[in-house]
Scaffold this active site. Structure first.
Site, PDB file in Angstrom:
ATOM      1  N   GLN A 110       0.840  -1.210   0.000  1.00  0.00           N
ATOM      2  CA  GLN A 110       0.000   0.000   0.000  1.00  0.00           C
ATOM      3  C   GLN A 110       0.874   1.260   0.000  1.00  0.00           C
ATOM      4  OE1 GLN A 110      -3.131  -0.113   3.008  1.00  0.00           O
ATOM      5  NE2 GLN A 110      -3.058  -2.361   3.005  1.00  0.00           N
TER       6      GLN A 110
ATOM      7  N   HIS B 283      31.732 -16.890 -24.832  1.00  0.00           N
ATOM      8  CA  HIS B 283      30.832 -17.289 -23.745  1.00  0.00           C
ATOM      9  C   HIS B 283      29.580 -17.944 -24.317  1.00  0.00           C
ATOM     10  CE1 HIS B 283      32.841 -15.431 -20.282  1.00  0.00           C
ATOM     11  NE2 HIS B 283      33.262 -14.530 -21.158  1.00  0.00           N
TER      12      HIS B 283
ATOM     13  N   GLU C  65      27.381 -19.634 -22.941  1.00  0.00           N
ATOM     14  CA  GLU C  65      26.219 -19.568 -22.044  1.00  0.00           C
ATOM     15  C   GLU C  65      25.291 -18.399 -22.377  1.00  0.00           C
ATOM     16  OE1 GLU C  65      29.370 -18.978 -21.210  1.00  0.00           O
ATOM     17  OE2 GLU C  65      29.573 -17.320 -19.776  1.00  0.00           O
TER      18      GLU C  65
ATOM     19  N   GLY D 297      38.404 -20.254 -18.541  1.00  0.00           N
ATOM     20  CA  GLY D 297      38.512 -21.711 -18.396  1.00  0.00           C
ATOM     21  C   GLY D 297      39.163 -22.360 -19.601  1.00  0.00           C
TER      22      GLY D 297
ATOM     23  N   CYS E 132      35.857 -19.299 -21.634  1.00  0.00           N
ATOM     24  CA  CYS E 132      36.710 -18.106 -21.688  1.00  0.00           C
ATOM     25  C   CYS E 132      37.985 -18.295 -20.853  1.00  0.00           C
ATOM     26  CB  CYS E 132      35.918 -16.868 -21.291  1.00  0.00           C
ATOM     27  SG  CYS E 132      36.630 -15.367 -21.995  1.00  0.00           S
TER      28      CYS E 132
END
Ligand code: GLN
Length: 550
Positions: A197, A522, A524, A393, A391
């Site tokens: 509210q 990347h 992902e 990794g 990357c």
């Protein structure tokens, strides 16, 4: 409907941050898309930073990167994943970027001598950017999420933009408040509506009234609470949408539809809804619910001991990409964070990696935990544990291989040791100049770049094509001076840039390892729930197979 007149939906947050406003916005987009409307999404970050590139992921969450190289908020990843659309820099703005444009325009005399003021010029710039994003995406509907929480100074000018747009286009703009309803006792069900509210009051004082309230809470909001909010906030009871916690974010659109959110929105915007098609989403939700068997993935990184929440936020796209791939095999991913520094302190601890079905070393910067990561990569290579390097990794897998297989004991990336005798990972000559001049913005390779895949490699078979495009965010590259030697010893560069200078994918042959692959980009960032990334699928497949034989 004419593409010339898009509809505008704004999503703001009430009570507190971190209640899933981004997923709510993405889900609203999905619902409208499922009714046949081309939908795009815009994120407004209230920071003065011009983009997310300079923000620390442990504070702000993952830096998401778009095809065009825009470094932005992780919510943009949610939009792309839910809408299955590639967004551009036009879909993202920060306070800093908005001010920068206005100031640049003023310097260019584009305001023709007029006085430039915070109001109306800043909100006008915001509106014109949203319009541009809608136009660029040829969208029927554009959803704009305003970061932060109503009531704070930071986003007041964005609320002002909403107010101005509502005057300019009455009937074409809608305001949705995603608000949190706390419960006092832990696990309690008595939801408190008072903070909501206050949030609505705060919107009212900015000259705005929400059309719809999405009530986020641990549990579903009951009718009584809906009545209270309705009465006190002047929102129709049917426009209060229950949004309890769900097991997976991919259930959210379906959940919203239980309260007919799509119809409520379209009715208010005067749009005739097409037949809803959320079949794929229902199927996915079912798969997620039914997947009981796990696949255990360890993510080795530098961690700060600040709790899982921070980690989940810093690697959200990696987590989502693992999930997308795991669902293909009807597996529930069990993901664990492994602290690389522990392996430096106590190499015996590396043995724990054998418990996992697959190991990932994700993107990263700096020297902390690097030797631990390299030790973990060696363990995976020698013990034939599926390994996926993203990357950093990938770069560290090249360093490890150079040291152990090529015998270059001091091989390193110049990010860690600028004086290494064997800089197997190094800055490219053209970037060295920018580094020397401290022109850091220009030293990153950002956004989509094409790569060519070598025939009959793990990568080529996974992608099923010979040319790909993937997103980047890094400074360093595999040093071309070492590639021949590395290849002679069995490390294949299965993805390379079209000019053959940049190594994009590194892998070991299936004949020596079940899955040992790293990407300079990347992957992902491009995985979507219904188009899981092929390399993640291949990695999870190897992990599932290992589980079977372990
Ligand atoms: N630090 C490495 C580089 O700058 C890797 C970056 C990353 O993993 N995103 O090249």
């Amino acid at each position: 409907m004419s593409k010339a007149s898009p509809k505008y939906i704004f999503v703001v947050g009430g009570v507190m941050s971190g209640v899933g406003k981004g997923v709510a916005s993405a889900s609203i987009g999905k619902i409208l898309q499922s009714r046949g409307f081309e939908t795009t999404a815009v994120k407004i970050d209230p920071y003065v930073n011009v983009d997310a590139g300079t923000m620390n992921p442990t504070e702000h969450g993952e830096v998401f990167v778009l095809d065009d190289g825009t470094e932005c908020d992780q919510d943009m990843g949610n939009y792309e994943r839910f809408l299955d659309r590639d967004l551009t820099g036009a879909n993202y703005m920060t306070t800093g970027s908005v001010y920068l444009s206005v100031i640049q325009r003023e310097r260019n005399l584009e305001y023709k001598g007029r006085q430039v003021e915070v109001v109306p010029h800043i909100p006008l710039e915001v509106i014109s950017r949203i319009e541009r994003a809608a136009w660029k995406a040829k969208a029927d509907i554009v959803i704009t999420e305003i970061g932060g929480t109503v009531g704070e100074y930071q986003n007041i000018l964005f609320l002002e933009a909403v107010r101005m747009l509502k005057i300019k286009k009455p009937g074409d703009a809608l305001l949705i408040l995603v608000s949190f309803l706390p419960a006092m006792a832990a696990g309690g069900t008595e939801l408190k509506s008072k903070p909501t509210q206050y949030a609505v009051r705060s919107l009212n004082s900015a000259g705005l009234q929400p059309d719809i309230v999405i009530a986020r809470a641990n549990v579903a909001i009951d009718q009584k609470r809906k009545q209270t909010i309705s009465l006190n906030c002047s929102v129709n009871e049917r426009d209060i949408i229950s949004a309890p916690n769900v097991e997976s974010i991919y259930e959210v659109p379906i959940n919203f539809e239980k309260d007919a959110l799509g119809e409520r929105i379209l009715g208010k915007l005067g749009l005739k809804p097409g037949v809803r098609d959320l079949r794929d989403w229902r199927k996915l939700s079912e798969t997620i619910k039914r997947s009981k068997e796990t696949v255990r993935i360890g993510i080795v990184g530098k961690y700060f001991g600040t709790g899982d929440f921070v980690l989940v936020d810093s690697y959200i796209s990696v987590l989502e990409a693992i999930k997308h791939a795991a669902y293909v095999f009807k597996r529930k991913p069990a993901i664990e964070w492994l602290d690389a520094e522990e392996y430096e302190k106590n190499p015996k601890k590396l043995q724990e990696l054998s418990k996992y079905d697959g190991i990932i070393v994700p993107g990263g910067f700096g020297s902390r935990g690097v030797e631990g990561k390299i030790a973990a990569i060696r363990f995976c290579r020698e013990k034939k544990i599926p390994y996926f390097g993203l990357c950093y990794g990938m770069q560290l897998a090249v360093v490890e291989f150079a040291r152990d297989v090529l015998g270059l004991k001091k091989a390193n990336t110049t990010e860690i040791n600028p004086k290494t005798p064997d800089p197997v990972i190094d800055i490219m000559p053209e970037q060295k100049k920018n580094m020397a001049e401290k022109n850091y913005g220009a030293t990153m390779r950002l956004g989509a770049y094409p790569a060519m895949l070598k025939k009959d490699t793990v990568a080529e078979k996974a992608y099923g094509t010979s040319r790909i495009s993937e997103r980047h965010r890094h400074r360093y590259e595999v040093n071309p001076k070492y590639t021949e030697r590395l290849e002679k010893k069995g490390m294949a560069f299965s993805g390379i840039s079209p000019d053959r200078r940049l190594m994009e994918i590194m892998e070991l042959s299936r004949s020596v390892h079940p899955f040992f692959l790293g990407t300079q980009f990347h992957p992902e960032l491009k995985s979507r729930p219904f188009r899981p990334h092929p390399l993640f699928v291949e990695f999870v497949k190897a992990a599932v197979a290992r589980k079977g034989i372990k």
